[in-house]
Design an enzyme around this catalytic site. Sequence first.
Site, PDB file in Angstrom:
ATOM      1  N   ARG A  55      -9.429   1.828  16.349  1.00 30.38           N
ATOM      2  CA  ARG A  55     -10.811   2.163  17.616  1.00 30.38           C
ATOM      3  C   ARG A  55     -11.598   1.063  17.406  1.00 30.38           C
ATOM      4  NH1 ARG A  55     -13.032   6.651  12.973  1.00 30.38           N
ATOM      5  NH2 ARG A  55     -11.941   4.404  11.968  1.00 30.38           N
ATOM      6  N   ASP A 260       1.274   6.123  -7.443  1.00 31.66           N
ATOM      7  CA  ASP A 260       1.626   4.793  -6.505  1.00 31.66           C
ATOM      8  C   ASP A 260       3.540   4.126  -6.856  1.00 31.66           C
ATOM      9  OD1 ASP A 260       0.630   3.096  -4.932  1.00 31.66           O
ATOM     10  OD2 ASP A 260      -0.213   2.143  -6.553  1.00 31.66           O
ATOM     11  N   HIS A 265       8.152   4.009  -5.856  1.00 31.60           N
ATOM     12  CA  HIS A 265       9.365   2.535  -5.882  1.00 31.60           C
ATOM     13  C   HIS A 265      10.201   2.311  -7.274  1.00 31.60           C
ATOM     14  CE1 HIS A 265       6.985   0.835  -2.848  1.00 31.60           C
ATOM     15  NE2 HIS A 265       5.561   0.881  -3.677  1.00 31.60           N
ATOM     16  N   LYS A 361      -1.353  -1.761 -14.390  1.00 29.87           N
ATOM     17  CA  LYS A 361      -1.984  -2.833 -14.290  1.00 29.87           C
ATOM     18  C   LYS A 361      -2.936  -3.686 -15.042  1.00 29.87           C
ATOM     19  CE  LYS A 361      -3.623  -1.137  -9.622  1.00 29.87           C
ATOM     20  NZ  LYS A 361      -2.057  -2.315  -8.689  1.00 29.87           N
TER      21      LYS A 361
HETATM   22  N1  LIG Z   1      -3.298  -2.404   2.414  1.00 38.29           N
HETATM   23  C1  LIG Z   1      -1.957  -2.814   1.292  1.00 38.29           C
HETATM   24  O1  LIG Z   1      -1.740  -3.724   0.879  1.00 38.29           O
HETATM   25  C2  LIG Z   1      -1.183  -1.966   1.787  1.00 38.29           C
HETATM   26  C3  LIG Z   1      -0.100  -1.174   0.986  1.00 38.29           C
HETATM   27  C4  LIG Z   1       1.196   0.051   0.912  1.00 38.29           C
HETATM   28  C5  LIG Z   1       0.551   1.002   1.896  1.00 38.29           C
HETATM   29  N2  LIG Z   1      -0.462   0.854   2.760  1.00 38.29           N
HETATM   30  C6  LIG Z   1      -1.055   2.003   2.675  1.00 38.29           C
HETATM   31  O2  LIG Z   1      -1.037   1.223   4.869  1.00 38.29           O
HETATM   32  C7  LIG Z   1      -2.262   1.968   5.258  1.00 38.29           C
HETATM   33  C8  LIG Z   1      -3.236   0.982   5.406  1.00 38.29           C
HETATM   34  O3  LIG Z   1      -3.208   0.426   4.830  1.00 38.29           O
HETATM   35  P1  LIG Z   1      -4.290  -0.405   4.848  1.00 38.29           P
HETATM   36  O4  LIG Z   1      -5.118  -1.049   3.661  1.00 38.29           O
HETATM   37  O5  LIG Z   1      -4.575  -1.133   5.991  1.00 38.29           O
HETATM   38  O6  LIG Z   1      -5.824   0.314   5.651  1.00 38.29           O
HETATM   39  P2  LIG Z   1      -6.754  -0.138   6.529  1.00 38.29           P
HETATM   40  O7  LIG Z   1      -7.490  -1.241   5.807  1.00 38.29           O
HETATM   41  O8  LIG Z   1      -8.051   0.747   6.206  1.00 38.29           O
HETATM   42  O9  LIG Z   1      -6.896  -0.157   7.838  1.00 38.29           O
HETATM   43  C9  LIG Z   1      -6.717   1.294   8.235  1.00 38.29           C
HETATM   44  C10 LIG Z   1      -6.429   1.110   9.636  1.00 38.29           C
HETATM   45  O10 LIG Z   1      -6.754   2.667  10.841  1.00 38.29           O
HETATM   46  C11 LIG Z   1      -7.507   2.715  11.838  1.00 38.29           C
HETATM   47  N3  LIG Z   1      -8.279   3.604  11.946  1.00 38.29           N
HETATM   48  C12 LIG Z   1      -8.559   4.682  11.231  1.00 38.29           C
HETATM   49  N4  LIG Z   1      -9.044   5.729  11.935  1.00 38.29           N
HETATM   50  C13 LIG Z   1      -7.934   5.741  13.161  1.00 38.29           C
HETATM   51  C14 LIG Z   1      -8.423   6.530  13.703  1.00 38.29           C
HETATM   52  N5  LIG Z   1      -8.977   7.453  13.723  1.00 38.29           N
HETATM   53  N6  LIG Z   1      -7.314   6.224  15.121  1.00 38.29           N
HETATM   54  C15 LIG Z   1      -6.781   4.854  15.038  1.00 38.29           C
HETATM   55  N7  LIG Z   1      -7.553   4.237  13.963  1.00 38.29           N
HETATM   56  C16 LIG Z   1      -7.863   4.250  13.037  1.00 38.29           C
HETATM   57  C17 LIG Z   1      -8.963   1.493  10.907  1.00 38.29           C
HETATM   58  O11 LIG Z   1      -9.370   1.218  12.143  1.00 38.29           O
HETATM   59  P3  LIG Z   1     -10.599   0.945  13.032  1.00 38.29           P
HETATM   60  O12 LIG Z   1     -11.528   1.631  12.009  1.00 38.29           O
HETATM   61  O13 LIG Z   1     -10.978   0.098  13.461  1.00 38.29           O
HETATM   62  O14 LIG Z   1     -10.494   2.940  14.036  1.00 38.29           O
HETATM   63  C18 LIG Z   1      -7.703   0.468  10.498  1.00 38.29           C
HETATM   64  O15 LIG Z   1      -6.721  -0.507  11.540  1.00 38.29           O
HETATM   65  C19 LIG Z   1      -2.375   3.048   4.100  1.00 38.29           C
HETATM   66  O16 LIG Z   1      -1.597   4.529   3.972  1.00 38.29           O
HETATM   67  C20 LIG Z   1      -2.124   2.571   2.699  1.00 38.29           C
HETATM   68  O17 LIG Z   1      -1.943   3.946   1.892  1.00 38.29           O
HETATM   69  C21 LIG Z   1      -0.973   0.088   2.349  1.00 38.29           C
END
Ligand SMILES: NC(=O)c1ccc[n+]([C@@H]2O[C@H](COP(=O)([O-])OP(=O)(O)OC[C@H]3O[C@@H](n4cnc5c(N)ncnc54)[C@H](OP(=O)(O)O)[C@@H]3O)[C@@H](O)[C@H]2O)c1
Length: 520
Positions: A55, A260, A265, A361
Amino acid sequence: MSGTNGTHSGGPDPCVMVLFGASGDLTHRKLIPALFEASRRGWLPERFALVGVSRTAMTDDEFRERVWPTEKGKRIDAKEWGEFAQRLHYFAGDAGDPAMYAALDTHLGGIGVKSGVSAPGCSPNILFYLSVAPELYEPIIGCIGESGLVTEGRRWCSINPGAAPWQRIIVEKPFGSDLASAESLNRALGRVFEEDAIYRIDHYLGKELVQDILVLRFANSIFEPVWNRGHIDHVQVTAAETLGVGTRAGFYDHAGALRDMVQSHLMQVASLVAIEPPSEYNAAAIMRERIKLFSSAVPIPRERAPEWAALGRYGAGPDGPAYVNEKGVDPARGTETFAAMRVEFQNWRWSGVPFYLRSGKRLAAKVTEVVIQFNRPPTNIFRRLGPGAEPEDGNRLVIHVAPGEGLSLMVYGKVPGQEMRIAHTELELDYTERFGGEALEAYGPLLVDAMRGDRTLYKHRDEVEGSWRICQPLLESRRLHGAIEEYAPGSWGPRGADELLSRDGRKWHNPGGQPDGAGA
Ligand SMILES: NC(=O)c1ccc[n+]([C@@H]2O[C@H](COP(=O)([O-])OP(=O)(O)OC[C@H]3O[C@@H](n4cnc5c(N)ncnc54)[C@H](OP(=O)(O)O)[C@@H]3O)[C@@H](O)[C@H]2O)c1
């Protein structure tokens, strides 16, 4: 295009990747660096473009600036990055709003032509990636379905299926938060995509040595004859971290160690140790074996969950506060930061051989390993020679997944000298040292696999549901969650985890020589 077995031997197809969650943490820290690395190694299709969707309002250049990766603390060289960055584009919009998709479709068409992925008037191959909060998965899948972006291409088999563009989707973990939600997500996906277009990612399966488990078992002939209940006493899978929850408390507090790590895993790693030989190294054959294995798991009676598992939560220590006092944690949730469980597969190979899985952890070491504990010799012919002439235990094969990928096999030998003394030692094999090469971040090869149509390292719908089914009684057990023990940071977890094994007359193999039973 992939064959019917879901494994592809050719190169990746030209495609446009649509990355939902483009402004997020995973995109910046893992996905873009992995794509950049894949590009540097020449693995990406020549004709490739990425369209990031979230967004936050950004231009293409602002997006490229935002996701510019670093290497050893420094930004990647501007020239190298600039060339790759030209393939990255951005589209601002709310992915939960169906109205956004018509404009996205037009945008994709334009990018497809500009990047040479598709001809004017034709749709490009599209690889969707859901890197957003799990609550958004189903709404976004529904919107993709309604938008008409999924043309079903090969599904109803045009005369020349290869000529039709494909649409695939990669779904990040967590894949559901319990069995019912995983089933619901699978149904939502199934309404829009064919099963062979759905890529449920588990980056653990992309780790080198996890694949090496299959090579170890099936490219050698010495292991398989002893890889069964006749020779193996039990199996352990450990994934331990020294860090606490850090900045991810908001996410982790809703998940916990069981969801998790263990359900996803560790269950996958265990499955590679336990499956029957697949007919061939391909996605369909391996998935079939994993599904069969999970369906053979002994159901855990919910009322007896504490006999099958132990949960813990780290207390305060020199490196940080107790979990309950971490920023972003709601103590009322009662989330665990450590989980250990026993799984038994009731089949001809494994009946009576427990698999113990644990993850946590703030433990004593950062390590992921698999331990195959072999039986003791059936009799000890050295028993009359007195102390020092007795093997203490059966042989042990340790498969090191991270860090330092390799194997060690604990064997007994005679200590040179007049006296008859037996001591154990390790035969070590360090894969990188021996074979060269380097361990890669799992995401790059997995993304390229999806572009090739190769699902070997992804999960099938039935596998995901199968592993949730095994864990579901533990998730539902109030007794288990009411008995979460605090453990000391830097230990190997709560006492209950040690008791889980000691009740069976066994103990954990704690890497690094840490004492057993270092509970709080
Ligand atoms: N981070 C990690 O290391 C990790 C590892 C394994 C799995 N995951 C999984 O990967 C996913 C993303 O994790 P993350 O850590 O990257 O989360 P994050 O940093 O909170 O990012 C979420 C993203 O979703 C976007 N978003 C939220 N609402 C939206 C909407 N209505 N339309 C379009 N975009 C939207 C946000 O951008 P805007 O606010 O700009 O819209 C942001 O780019 C999650 O399911 C998480 O469980 C993450």
